[in-house]
Design a protein around this motif. Structure first.
Motif, PDB file in Angstrom:
ATOM      1  N   ASN A 122      20.226 -10.706   4.941  1.00 25.00           N
ATOM      2  CA  ASN A 122      20.056  -9.734   6.021  1.00 25.00           C
ATOM      3  C   ASN A 122      21.280  -9.698   6.927  1.00 25.00           C
ATOM      4  OD1 ASN A 122      17.563  -9.017   5.099  1.00 25.00           O
ATOM      5  ND2 ASN A 122      16.406  -9.903   6.783  1.00 25.00           N
ATOM      6  N   LEU A 123      21.828 -10.874   7.225  1.00 22.33           N
ATOM      7  CA  LEU A 123      23.027 -10.928   8.058  1.00 22.33           C
ATOM      8  C   LEU A 123      24.197 -10.239   7.361  1.00 22.33           C
ATOM      9  CD1 LEU A 123      24.389 -11.943  10.619  1.00 22.33           C
ATOM     10  CD2 LEU A 123      24.723 -14.164   9.500  1.00 22.33           C
ATOM     11  N   TYR A 124      24.309 -10.437   6.062  1.00 21.76           N
ATOM     12  CA  TYR A 124      25.360  -9.775   5.276  1.00 21.76           C
ATOM     13  C   TYR A 124      25.190  -8.257   5.336  1.00 21.76           C
ATOM     14  CZ  TYR A 124      28.261  -8.677   1.155  1.00 21.76           C
ATOM     15  OH  TYR A 124      29.208  -8.167   0.302  1.00 21.76           O
ATOM     16  N   LEU A 125      23.954  -7.796   5.135  1.00 23.47           N
ATOM     17  CA  LEU A 125      23.699  -6.358   5.138  1.00 23.47           C
ATOM     18  C   LEU A 125      23.999  -5.749   6.503  1.00 23.47           C
ATOM     19  CD1 LEU A 125      22.693  -3.782   3.807  1.00 23.47           C
ATOM     20  CD2 LEU A 125      20.356  -4.465   4.370  1.00 23.47           C
ATOM     21  N   LEU A 126      23.574  -6.412   7.577  1.00 21.67           N
ATOM     22  CA  LEU A 126      23.867  -5.915   8.923  1.00 21.67           C
ATOM     23  C   LEU A 126      25.364  -5.833   9.152  1.00 21.67           C
ATOM     24  CD1 LEU A 126      21.178  -7.910  10.938  1.00 21.67           C
ATOM     25  CD2 LEU A 126      21.268  -5.425  10.692  1.00 21.67           C
ATOM     26  N   THR A 127      26.108  -6.784   8.603  1.00 17.18           N
ATOM     27  CA  THR A 127      27.555  -6.810   8.798  1.00 17.18           C
ATOM     28  C   THR A 127      28.250  -5.692   8.021  1.00 17.18           C
ATOM     29  OG1 THR A 127      27.466  -9.211   9.098  1.00 17.18           O
ATOM     30  CG2 THR A 127      29.615  -8.245   8.640  1.00 17.18           C
ATOM     31  N   VAL A 128      27.955  -5.572   6.738  1.00 19.34           N
ATOM     32  CA  VAL A 128      28.656  -4.574   5.926  1.00 19.34           C
ATOM     33  C   VAL A 128      28.176  -3.158   6.228  1.00 19.34           C
ATOM     34  CG1 VAL A 128      29.120  -6.214   4.080  1.00 19.34           C
ATOM     35  CG2 VAL A 128      27.065  -4.796   3.953  1.00 19.34           C
ATOM     36  N   SER A 129      27.027  -3.029   6.884  1.00 15.76           N
ATOM     37  CA  SER A 129      26.543  -1.705   7.279  1.00 15.76           C
ATOM     38  C   SER A 129      27.167  -1.238   8.586  1.00 15.76           C
ATOM     39  CB  SER A 129      25.019  -1.714   7.427  1.00 15.76           C
ATOM     40  OG  SER A 129      24.393  -2.033   6.208  1.00 15.76           O
ATOM     41  N   GLY A 130      28.031  -2.085   9.165  1.00 16.44           N
ATOM     42  CA  GLY A 130      28.704  -1.687  10.393  1.00 16.44           C
ATOM     43  C   GLY A 130      28.060  -2.229  11.637  1.00 16.44           C
ATOM     44  N   HIS A 131      27.097  -3.143  11.498  1.00 18.44           N
ATOM     45  CA  HIS A 131      26.423  -3.676  12.671  1.00 18.44           C
ATOM     46  C   HIS A 131      26.790  -5.129  12.917  1.00 18.44           C
ATOM     47  CE1 HIS A 131      24.065  -0.062  12.623  1.00 18.44           C
ATOM     48  NE2 HIS A 131      23.697  -0.304  11.384  1.00 18.44           N
ATOM     49  N   LEU A 135      20.357 -13.681  17.702  1.00 14.23           N
ATOM     50  CA  LEU A 135      19.499 -14.490  16.844  1.00 14.23           C
ATOM     51  C   LEU A 135      18.065 -13.962  16.775  1.00 14.23           C
ATOM     52  CD1 LEU A 135      20.279 -16.896  15.138  1.00 14.23           C
ATOM     53  CD2 LEU A 135      19.374 -18.405  16.898  1.00 14.23           C
ATOM     54  N   PRO A 136      17.478 -13.491  17.896  1.00 14.29           N
ATOM     55  CA  PRO A 136      16.110 -12.950  17.795  1.00 14.29           C
ATOM     56  C   PRO A 136      16.018 -11.732  16.879  1.00 14.29           C
ATOM     57  CG  PRO A 136      16.669 -13.415  20.081  1.00 14.29           C
ATOM     58  CD  PRO A 136      17.940 -13.541  19.289  1.00 14.29           C
ATOM     59  N   VAL A 137      17.077 -10.921  16.828  1.00 16.75           N
ATOM     60  CA  VAL A 137      17.072  -9.754  15.942  1.00 16.75           C
ATOM     61  C   VAL A 137      17.026 -10.203  14.490  1.00 16.75           C
ATOM     62  CG1 VAL A 137      18.441  -7.781  15.145  1.00 16.75           C
ATOM     63  CG2 VAL A 137      18.260  -8.264  17.598  1.00 16.75           C
ATOM     64  N   LEU A 138      17.823 -11.219  14.176  1.00 19.85           N
ATOM     65  CA  LEU A 138      17.853 -11.731  12.811  1.00 19.85           C
ATOM     66  C   LEU A 138      16.519 -12.380  12.442  1.00 19.85           C
ATOM     67  CD1 LEU A 138      19.780 -11.906  10.430  1.00 19.85           C
ATOM     68  CD2 LEU A 138      20.594 -14.091  11.321  1.00 19.85           C
ATOM     69  N   ALA A 139      15.961 -13.134  13.375  1.00 13.98           N
ATOM     70  CA  ALA A 139      14.666 -13.758  13.120  1.00 13.98           C
ATOM     71  C   ALA A 139      13.583 -12.702  12.931  1.00 13.98           C
ATOM     72  CB  ALA A 139      14.299 -14.689  14.282  1.00 13.98           C
ATOM     73  N   ALA A 140      13.612 -11.668  13.754  1.00 17.95           N
ATOM     74  CA  ALA A 140      12.606 -10.598  13.635  1.00 17.95           C
ATOM     75  C   ALA A 140      12.719  -9.886  12.294  1.00 17.95           C
ATOM     76  CB  ALA A 140      12.766  -9.610  14.783  1.00 17.95           C
ATOM     77  N   SER A 141      13.946  -9.757  11.771  1.00 19.24           N
ATOM     78  CA  SER A 141      14.126  -9.078  10.487  1.00 19.24           C
ATOM     79  C   SER A 141      13.458  -9.826   9.354  1.00 19.24           C
ATOM     80  CB  SER A 141      15.622  -8.904  10.185  1.00 19.24           C
ATOM     81  OG  SER A 141      16.218 -10.139   9.799  1.00 19.24           O
ATOM     82  N   MET A 142      13.209 -11.118   9.544  1.00 19.34           N
ATOM     83  CA  MET A 142      12.574 -11.930   8.512  1.00 19.34           C
ATOM     84  C   MET A 142      11.067 -12.027   8.691  1.00 19.34           C
ATOM     85  SD  MET A 142      14.969 -12.817   6.510  1.00 19.34           S
ATOM     86  CE  MET A 142      14.041 -13.996   5.528  1.00 19.34           C
ATOM     87  N   VAL A 143      10.574 -11.683   9.868  1.00 17.69           N
ATOM     88  CA  VAL A 143       9.168 -11.927  10.186  1.00 17.69           C
ATOM     89  C   VAL A 143       8.367 -10.641  10.369  1.00 17.69           C
ATOM     90  CG1 VAL A 143       7.606 -12.938  11.897  1.00 17.69           C
ATOM     91  CG2 VAL A 143       9.687 -14.171  11.232  1.00 17.69           C
ATOM     92  N   ILE A 144       8.934  -9.683  11.081  1.00 15.43           N
ATOM     93  CA  ILE A 144       8.176  -8.484  11.445  1.00 15.43           C
ATOM     94  C   ILE A 144       8.278  -7.446  10.330  1.00 15.43           C
ATOM     95  CG2 ILE A 144       7.926  -6.611  13.123  1.00 15.43           C
ATOM     96  CD1 ILE A 144       9.110  -8.430  15.227  1.00 15.43           C
ATOM     97  N   PRO A 145       7.156  -7.015   9.750  1.00 15.18           N
ATOM     98  CA  PRO A 145       7.186  -5.979   8.713  1.00 15.18           C
ATOM     99  C   PRO A 145       7.769  -4.674   9.260  1.00 15.18           C
ATOM    100  CG  PRO A 145       5.035  -7.054   8.808  1.00 15.18           C
ATOM    101  CD  PRO A 145       5.789  -7.504  10.023  1.00 15.18           C
ATOM    102  N   ASP A 155       9.573 -19.137  16.514  1.00 15.31           N
ATOM    103  CA  ASP A 155       9.713 -20.317  15.659  1.00 15.31           C
ATOM    104  C   ASP A 155      10.871 -20.143  14.674  1.00 15.31           C
ATOM    105  OD1 ASP A 155       7.569 -21.481  16.921  1.00 15.31           O
ATOM    106  OD2 ASP A 155       6.110 -20.963  15.363  1.00 15.31           O
ATOM    107  N   ALA A 156      10.956 -18.947  14.073  1.00 13.76           N
ATOM    108  CA  ALA A 156      12.040 -18.680  13.122  1.00 13.76           C
ATOM    109  C   ALA A 156      13.393 -18.749  13.817  1.00 13.76           C
ATOM    110  CB  ALA A 156      11.844 -17.313  12.471  1.00 13.76           C
ATOM    111  N   MET A 157      13.437 -18.250  15.050  1.00 10.99           N
ATOM    112  CA  MET A 157      14.686 -18.267  15.800  1.00 10.99           C
ATOM    113  C   MET A 157      15.168 -19.694  16.027  1.00 10.99           C
ATOM    114  SD  MET A 157      15.418 -16.552  19.504  1.00 10.99           S
ATOM    115  CE  MET A 157      14.770 -17.911  20.463  1.00 10.99           C
ATOM    116  N   MET A 158      14.251 -20.589  16.345  1.00  9.51           N
ATOM    117  CA  MET A 158      14.643 -21.977  16.587  1.00  9.51           C
ATOM    118  C   MET A 158      15.049 -22.676  15.284  1.00  9.51           C
ATOM    119  SD  MET A 158      14.604 -21.835  19.687  1.00  9.51           S
ATOM    120  CE  MET A 158      15.294 -23.465  19.857  1.00  9.51           C
TER     121      MET A 158
END
Length: 504
Positions: free
Chosen positions: A183-192, A201-211, A227-230
């Motif tokens: 997800n971090l790779y995709l956010l980076t190469v997509s220009g974000h 970090l909360p954005v990255l954690a949310a991308s793994m948890v929130i549908p 929890d994922a963020m920590m």
């Protein structure tokens, strides 16, 4: 890498292998592993499995420049030694059980610099990067393991780890970390990512948890995000020394504040699961929750793992030795900036007249991808100078490329550019809109283009449905949905019906 990232990844721009190899060699953890490999010799004693004997950890730490008072030195030395062993920088021989034990010590194995150590100074950049990738595998495996306190708490009466009590599944944890990095790779190469700043970090954690289809997250889901963020905070702390990421950890004072506030009045102030997610925090507040960015070396590493797992993860420049047909097919799916960069590199190694002729030939085709190929071809020709004119003039009579050629020549003030007939004008109009739809979808700018086209051609819809283009009906249906003038939109829908009927 077992994660399943976005199926069509945008291309990544990477430095040269030589630059990446230099980055690898100065990554703190890798550099420590190299230093310990050079330090290893007849005096080095290892336990079963290649771990340094406990009594030698302080010597190894001193070899790395850590002061005896530095409590972290032995742990960092142990980690660096493990990387050195796993990458082949060090060769170890386990204890053979033949020691006489007269001095009261148990039997130890030996360790010497490995053959691969020579690659650090004498190997090609790709060989250095291969060593670094092996080191990355070791660090990722370590990052997926719970911290020592959790492991101690989970020991059963027999001294074995009770995995049920620990609630830790090695495969699941490895998959989670792979997914985070994907997800971090995709956010980076997509220009974000690298170009727009690090990822909270909360954005990255949310991308793994929130549908994706979830509206307002529930309190239970927000707690999972926290929890994922920590977990990620701890894992990125481990991944930064290998050069994978630049990381600003969660502010420990913030965590203490959150604990105090929760004890005093639950929910009275934002904690790690409510602050940035609420969308009200300023930049400084967001940064206190942790920020992460993949380094260029990190992008290289995650892409290498994706490729190994069978994921298509293109890199800008990878098409430089391919034909124009492969180039246009590939960049048709790229974001515009990446497409320009790829085309630039492709043109750089060719004689321009020949390259232009090859691009124009590859742009032909009545298949679904044809319009977007022609758009990318037009963009590729945009910076070309007078040396391209002959190749462009050669396609003036081509029914698919003649309009493109006239536009290119007219923009450069060329003489003797024949005026297009009506059929070519309408064909080019359909092709242009089809290409824009394929490139960017139904954007806010497209209705304005549609209005401009229809206002400049009297009886536009009475004529355009007859255009012999495979996308005619599709384009007219889009105009029926998007045209800002209601009357014109209705005419477009009628024309689309006629086009469908004509096409059978």
């Amino acid at each position: 890498m077992s994660a399943e990232p976005h199926p069509t990844l945008p291309p990544v721009r990477l430095p040269s292998d030589a630059e990446l190899a230099r980055d690898a060699l100065v990554a703190p953890l890798f550099a420590r592993a190299v230093r310990l490999a050079r330090w290893a010799g007849p005096h080095t004693r290892v336990d079963t499995g290649g771990e340094l004997a406990a009594a030698q950890l302080s010597e190894a730490a001193a070899a790395l420049g850590f002061d005896a008072a530095d409590e972290d030195g032995p742990a960092l030395a142990s980690q660096a030694w493990r990387v050195a062993v796993d990458t082949g920088l060090v060769d170890v021989a386990d204890p053979d059980g033949a020691g006489d034990g007269e001095d009261g010590d148990e039997d130890y194995g030996t360790a010497v610099p490995g053959e691969d150590l020579a690659l650090v100074t004498g190997g090609a950049p790709g060989e250095v990067l291969g060593l670094w990738l092996a080191a990355l595998d070791t660090v990722l495996a370590d990052a997926a393991v719970p911290d020592l306190d959790d492991l101690v708490d989970a020991l059963d009466a027999g001294g074995e780890i009770d995995f049920d009590r620990l609630d830790w599944n090695p495969g699941r944890e490895a998959d989670f970390l792979d997914g985070v990095l994907a997800n971090l790779y995709l956010l980076t190469v997509s220009g974000h990512g690298a170009s727009d700043g690090p990822i909270p970090l909360p954005v990255l954690a949310a991308s793994m948890v929130i549908p994706e289809d979830m509206g307002e997250p529930t309190d239970a889901v927000l707690e999972q995000v926290s929890d994922a963020m920590m977990r990620l905070d701890d894992q990125f702390r481990q991944l930064e020394p290998i050069g994978l990421v630049e990381f600003r950890p969660v502010d420990e004072a913030l965590m203490a504040e959150a604990d105090d506030e929760e004890s005093a009045a639950a929910g009275s102030a934002p904690g790690p699961d409510s602050g940035p997610a609420a969308g009200e925090a300023d930049d400084e507040d967001v940064s206190r929750y942790g920020l992460v960015r993949l380094t260029p070396l990190g992008l290289y590493g995650i892409r290498a793992r994706m490729l190994e797992a069978g994921v298509t993860a293109p890199a800008v420049g990878a098409l430089a030795d391919k034909g124009a047909d492969a180039l246009l097919d590939a960049v048709s799916g790229y974001p515009e900036g990446a497409a320009h960069a790829e085309i630039e590199q492709w043109l750089a190694g060719r004689e321009l007249p020949d390259a232009v002729a090859e691009l124009l030939a590859a742009a032909r085709g009545s298949d679904e991808g044809g319009p977007l190929r022609r758009l990318r071809c037009q963009q590729a020709l945009a910076p070309a100078g007078p040396e391209a004119e002959q190749a462009v003039r050669a396609v003036l009579d081509d029914p698919e490329l003649g309009g493109l050629a006239r536009v290119w020549l007219s923009e450069r003030g060329a003489a003797d550019v024949p005026a297009p007939d009506g059929a070519m004008v309408f064909w080019l109009t359909v092709d242009t809109i089809a290409a824009q739809l394929a490139a960017d979808g139904e954007t806010a700018e497209l209705p304005l283009l549609m209005r401009s086209l229809t206002e400049h051609h009297a009886g536009f819809f009475d004529q355009v449905w007859r255009v012999d283009h495979p996308a005619t009906a599709y384009v007219l249906e889009a105009m029926g949905r998007m045209h800002p003038d209601k009357k014109a939109a209705k005419e477009a829908r009628k024309a689309a019906f006629k086009a469908r009927s004509r096409q059978g």
